[in-house]
Design a protein around this motif. Structure first.
Motif, PDB file in Angstrom:
ATOM      1  N   VAL A 100       0.658  -1.032   0.501  1.00  0.00           N
ATOM      2  CA  VAL A 100      -0.419  -0.189   0.367  1.00  0.00           C
ATOM      3  C   VAL A 100       0.927   1.185  -0.302  1.00  0.00           C
ATOM      4  O   VAL A 100       0.683   1.998  -0.737  1.00  0.00           O
ATOM      5  N   GLU A 101       1.715   1.434   0.894  1.00  0.00           N
ATOM      6  CA  GLU A 101       2.727   2.313   0.639  1.00  0.00           C
ATOM      7  C   GLU A 101       3.822   2.860  -0.820  1.00  0.00           C
ATOM      8  O   GLU A 101       3.797   3.716  -0.849  1.00  0.00           O
ATOM      9  N   ALA A 102       3.996   1.574  -1.320  1.00  0.00           N
ATOM     10  CA  ALA A 102       4.200   1.902  -2.475  1.00  0.00           C
ATOM     11  C   ALA A 102       3.158   1.994  -3.073  1.00  0.00           C
ATOM     12  O   ALA A 102       3.494   3.039  -4.181  1.00  0.00           O
ATOM     13  N   LEU A 103       2.124   2.004  -3.167  1.00  0.00           N
ATOM     14  CA  LEU A 103       0.952   2.082  -4.441  1.00  0.00           C
ATOM     15  C   LEU A 103       0.724   3.421  -4.315  1.00  0.00           C
ATOM     16  O   LEU A 103       1.115   4.170  -5.351  1.00  0.00           O
ATOM     17  N   ALA A 104       0.576   4.012  -2.708  1.00  0.00           N
ATOM     18  CA  ALA A 104       0.226   5.330  -2.178  1.00  0.00           C
ATOM     19  C   ALA A 104       1.066   5.902  -2.984  1.00  0.00           C
ATOM     20  O   ALA A 104       1.255   7.237  -3.331  1.00  0.00           O
ATOM     21  N   ALA A 105       2.252   6.284  -3.261  1.00  0.00           N
ATOM     22  CA  ALA A 105       3.863   6.888  -3.630  1.00  0.00           C
ATOM     23  C   ALA A 105       3.802   7.359  -4.955  1.00  0.00           C
ATOM     24  O   ALA A 105       3.718   8.588  -5.311  1.00  0.00           O
ATOM     25  N   GLY A 106       2.977   5.856  -5.180  1.00  0.00           N
ATOM     26  CA  GLY A 106       2.769   6.239  -7.107  1.00  0.00           C
ATOM     27  C   GLY A 106       1.773   6.351  -7.813  1.00  0.00           C
ATOM     28  O   GLY A 106       1.944   7.650  -7.682  1.00  0.00           O
ATOM     29  N   PHE A 107       0.645   6.529  -6.488  1.00  0.00           N
ATOM     30  CA  PHE A 107      -0.189   7.766  -6.877  1.00  0.00           C
ATOM     31  C   PHE A 107      -0.063   8.949  -6.617  1.00  0.00           C
ATOM     32  O   PHE A 107      -0.936   9.741  -7.262  1.00  0.00           O
ATOM     33  N   ALA A 108       0.893   9.345  -5.914  1.00  0.00           N
ATOM     34  CA  ALA A 108       0.428  10.764  -4.690  1.00  0.00           C
ATOM     35  C   ALA A 108       1.293  11.091  -6.664  1.00  0.00           C
ATOM     36  O   ALA A 108       1.172  12.906  -6.696  1.00  0.00           O
ATOM     37  N   ALA A 109       2.231  10.659  -7.131  1.00  0.00           N
ATOM     38  CA  ALA A 109       2.755  11.698  -8.455  1.00  0.00           C
ATOM     39  C   ALA A 109       1.876  11.451  -9.635  1.00  0.00           C
ATOM     40  O   ALA A 109       2.367  12.150 -10.796  1.00  0.00           O
ATOM     41  N   GLU A 119      -2.347  13.343 -11.622  1.00  0.00           N
ATOM     42  CA  GLU A 119      -3.567  13.691 -10.871  1.00  0.00           C
ATOM     43  C   GLU A 119      -5.073  12.418 -10.864  1.00  0.00           C
ATOM     44  O   GLU A 119      -5.357  13.074 -10.306  1.00  0.00           O
ATOM     45  N   VAL A 120      -4.679  11.970 -12.715  1.00  0.00           N
ATOM     46  CA  VAL A 120      -5.304  11.037 -12.739  1.00  0.00           C
ATOM     47  C   VAL A 120      -4.795   9.962 -12.998  1.00  0.00           C
ATOM     48  O   VAL A 120      -4.074   9.991 -13.827  1.00  0.00           O
ATOM     49  N   ILE A 121      -5.652   8.556 -12.844  1.00  0.00           N
ATOM     50  CA  ILE A 121      -4.770   6.833 -13.044  1.00  0.00           C
ATOM     51  C   ILE A 121      -6.439   7.086 -14.019  1.00  0.00           C
ATOM     52  O   ILE A 121      -7.627   6.703 -13.887  1.00  0.00           O
ATOM     53  N   ASP A 122      -5.830   6.321 -15.099  1.00  0.00           N
ATOM     54  CA  ASP A 122      -6.955   5.533 -16.220  1.00  0.00           C
ATOM     55  C   ASP A 122      -6.839   4.382 -15.995  1.00  0.00           C
ATOM     56  O   ASP A 122      -5.674   3.455 -16.517  1.00  0.00           O
ATOM     57  N   TRP A 123      -7.635   3.709 -15.522  1.00  0.00           N
ATOM     58  CA  TRP A 123      -7.996   2.167 -15.377  1.00  0.00           C
ATOM     59  C   TRP A 123      -9.223   1.304 -16.617  1.00  0.00           C
ATOM     60  O   TRP A 123     -10.520   2.138 -16.545  1.00  0.00           O
ATOM     61  N   GLY A 124      -8.321   1.056 -16.874  1.00  0.00           N
ATOM     62  CA  GLY A 124      -9.763   0.492 -18.259  1.00  0.00           C
ATOM     63  C   GLY A 124     -10.512   1.579 -19.232  1.00  0.00           C
ATOM     64  O   GLY A 124     -10.898   1.200 -19.538  1.00  0.00           O
ATOM     65  N   GLY A 125     -10.080   2.484 -19.484  1.00  0.00           N
ATOM     66  CA  GLY A 125     -10.519   3.635 -19.738  1.00  0.00           C
ATOM     67  C   GLY A 125     -11.378   4.726 -19.005  1.00  0.00           C
ATOM     68  O   GLY A 125     -11.804   5.351 -19.377  1.00  0.00           O
ATOM     69  N   VAL A 126     -11.243   4.954 -17.737  1.00  0.00           N
ATOM     70  CA  VAL A 126     -12.167   5.375 -16.535  1.00  0.00           C
ATOM     71  C   VAL A 126     -10.992   5.650 -16.227  1.00  0.00           C
ATOM     72  O   VAL A 126      -9.758   5.452 -15.628  1.00  0.00           O
ATOM     73  N   ALA A 127     -11.289   7.149 -16.121  1.00  0.00           N
ATOM     74  CA  ALA A 127     -10.266   8.487 -15.435  1.00  0.00           C
ATOM     75  C   ALA A 127     -10.814   8.250 -13.916  1.00  0.00           C
ATOM     76  O   ALA A 127     -12.474   8.712 -13.380  1.00  0.00           O
ATOM     77  N   LEU A 128     -10.107   7.934 -13.125  1.00  0.00           N
ATOM     78  CA  LEU A 128      -9.891   8.008 -11.540  1.00  0.00           C
ATOM     79  C   LEU A 128      -8.842   9.060 -10.678  1.00  0.00           C
ATOM     80  O   LEU A 128      -7.993   9.153 -11.633  1.00  0.00           O
ATOM     81  N   ARG A 129     -10.381   9.978 -10.120  1.00  0.00           N
ATOM     82  CA  ARG A 129      -9.466  11.045  -8.843  1.00  0.00           C
ATOM     83  C   ARG A 129      -8.624  10.813  -7.945  1.00  0.00           C
ATOM     84  O   ARG A 129     -10.058   9.711  -7.270  1.00  0.00           O
ATOM     85  N   LEU A 130      -7.453   9.997  -7.406  1.00  0.00           N
ATOM     86  CA  LEU A 130      -7.166   9.800  -6.013  1.00  0.00           C
ATOM     87  C   LEU A 130      -6.866  11.006  -5.510  1.00  0.00           C
ATOM     88  O   LEU A 130      -6.604  11.338  -5.602  1.00  0.00           O
ATOM     89  N   THR A 131      -8.095  10.793  -4.096  1.00  0.00           N
ATOM     90  CA  THR A 131      -7.738  11.815  -2.433  1.00  0.00           C
ATOM     91  C   THR A 131      -7.408  11.376  -2.120  1.00  0.00           C
ATOM     92  O   THR A 131      -7.054  12.060  -0.945  1.00  0.00           O
TER      93      THR A 131
END
Length: 157
Positions: free
Chosen positions: A5-14, A16-28
């Motif tokens: 989770v810590e590794a994912l959090a660091a990657g996600f923090a960098a 703004e938007v994550i493209d998950w199978g064509g869906v734009a997700l904003r991680l807050t």
């Protein structure tokens, strides 16, 4: 799992938007949840997403009819394949494989999802299972059924 989770959090923090199978997700934010201790050796788990289980593809006469036979929880083969899936997960994680499906206590509506060239069909479920507390905690974290990494069978907290 905290390290993952810590590794994912660091990657996600960098991002703004994550493209998950064509869906734009904003991680807050990311919050970790520790699994219950399951000290009694029993767990009631309800999934937030459908559980998919592939069956034998054989008809009542034993003849194979299809390669992709997605089962629903009320169908005859489902419990046996689900039980086998629980045990394989436990073995794969180095946990006690003596885990048992005691009963299915709730079945959600049938759902079908296009995945690649085919469709996976399943339903959310609530099940009562028994086993070693460590195994139950691992299953709570991993999810139920097949294709958990694709979002199927995730446990509701």
């Amino acid at each position: 799992m905290p390290e993952v989770v810590e590794a994912l959090a660091a990657g996600f923090a960098a991002r703004e938007v994550i493209d998950w199978g064509g869906v734009a997700l904003r991680l807050t934010g990311i919050t970790t949840f520790s699994p219950p201790d399951f000290a009694s050796g029993r767990a009631v788990l309800r999934t937030a997403t459908p559980v998919v289980m592939k069956g034998s593809g054989r008809g009542e006469d034993g003849v194979r009819r299809t390669r992709q036979d997605w089962l629903l929880p009320a169908e005859p083969e489902w419990a046996g394949y689900f039980q086998g899936n629980l045990r394989r997960k436990a073995e794969g994680l180095g946990c006690d494989p003596g885990v048992s499906l005691e009963q299915v206590t709730w079945i959600g509506p049938k759902r079908g999802f296009s995945v690649g060239p085919g469709v996976k069909t399943g339903a959310a479920v609530e099940v009562e299972i028994s086993g070693a507390p460590e195994t139950l905690r691992a299953l709570w974290s991993w999810g139920l059924g097949q294709a958990n990494s694709a979002g199927f069978g995730w446990i509701a907290t």
